[in-house]
Design an enzyme around this catalytic site. Sequence first.
Site, PDB file in Angstrom:
ATOM      1  CG  ASP A   1       6.150 -12.770  -8.018  1.00  0.00           C
ATOM      2  OD1 ASP A   1       5.346 -12.597  -7.351  1.00  0.00           O
ATOM      3  OD2 ASP A   1       6.554 -12.421  -9.009  1.00  0.00           O
TER       4      ASP A   1
ATOM      5  CG  HIS B   1      -0.979   0.669  -4.108  1.00  0.00           C
ATOM      6  ND1 HIS B   1      -1.209   0.066  -5.600  1.00  0.00           N
ATOM      7  CD2 HIS B   1      -0.558  -0.599  -4.237  1.00  0.00           C
ATOM      8  CE1 HIS B   1      -1.296  -0.882  -5.638  1.00  0.00           C
ATOM      9  NE2 HIS B   1      -1.653  -1.549  -4.827  1.00  0.00           N
TER      10      HIS B   1
ATOM     11  CB  THR C   1      -1.201   0.097   1.429  1.00  0.00           C
ATOM     12  OG1 THR C   1      -1.897  -0.753   1.375  1.00  0.00           O
ATOM     13  CG2 THR C   1      -1.707   1.210   1.342  1.00  0.00           C
TER      14      THR C   1
END
Length: 343
Positions: A196, A44, A41
Site C-alpha cells: 500500500d 465510489h 463501493t
Amino acid sequence: MMKAIVKNGRQKGAVLKQVKIPEIKEKEVLIKVKATSICGTDVHIYNWDEWSQARINPPYVFGHEFSGEVVEIGDKVSKVKTGDFVSAETHIVCHQCSQCLSGKYHICANTEIIGVDRDGCFAEYVALPEENLWKNPSDMPEHIASVQEPMGNAVHTVLSGDVVGKSVAIIGCGPIGLMAVGVAKAAGASQVIALDLNEYRLELAEKMGATSVINSGESDPLEIIQKLTQLNGVDVVCEMSGHPVAIDQGFKMITNGGRMSILSLPTKPVTIDITNDIVFKGISVQGITGRKMFETWQQVSGLLHSGQVDLTPMITHHFPLEEFEKGFELMNLGNCGKVVLHP
C-alpha cells in the site's frame, strides 16, 4: 418514518433525511439495523466517480453491509422469525438465468445489489428477501456481524485457488485487503506480503498477520518481492487497490503459472502487457464478484467462530449514523480501517 443516508443527486455527497420505513412483501423481512459499515463501493457512490455515474440512479438509500434484528416477517417467510439476529447476502439473484440454474448464483446475470440497484441499509430499517439472510450467533458483536459480507469478498478472493504453503501478495490495504491478509495467514500461506501507499494501513496489515509490508511509494515493490521470493515471484496476487500502476505491478510480480485474483474496481481502463505478463507466464486471471452463495458465508462463519481470523484490529472507528460524513472523510483520506455506523 425513519432516518436514512440518501444519495440525493448526481453529485458528490449524501444527506441524512427522513424517509418511509420500507414495506415488506410476502417473502421479505424487515430488519432493524444495529450496525452498518462503509464499503469502498459506498465511497465510489459518495464521491460520484465515473463508475457510480454510469451505474447509480439517485435518489435512494445506499449502504449494503449490516447486522440487525428481524422485526417483521412476510406471510410466506418460514426460515427466520422476529428477534433473529441476522446479516445479509447483498446480491439478490433471479434463479432463472443459466448461471443460477448451474448453481453459480454469485454471478447471476440479473443480479440486483442492495444499496446499489435498490434501497440499502444506511438507515434504521431495511427490507430484504428471506433467502438472503444469514443467521448470526446471538452473542456475536454487532460490529463484527456487520462486516461479514465484505469479509466474504476477502475469503472468495484469497480462496479462489490454493494458498497453502504459497506466497501471497495483497495489493491495497483497505478494509477488504486487511481482511484478506488475515484470511491468507489463516489458510496457511507461507508468506503474506501487504502492499500500500498508506503507512497507517500497512501498520494495520501487520496487526492482521502480514509477514512483510511494502510501501510502494517509498521503494520499488517489484525489487523487494524478488528478494522476498528468492527471485521467483509470488504465487498469488490479490488485487484490491484498483490503481492502474499497482495492477500492472501485480501482473509483473507473479511467478510463472501463478494466480491473479482481482476484486478491485478500477474507475478507468487499465493498460497491461498481456503478452509478457499473462500469456508467456501462463498465469490464471480471475475476476472476483461478491461471494459464493452460501459456501463463502460458511467459510466466513467458520473462520470467525474458530478465532483463526480476528477482525478487531481492522475495525478502527465507530460513529452514529448522523455523523456519516466523518466516516466518509476518513475513508477518503485512508486514515482508518473499517468504519462502522450505528443508527
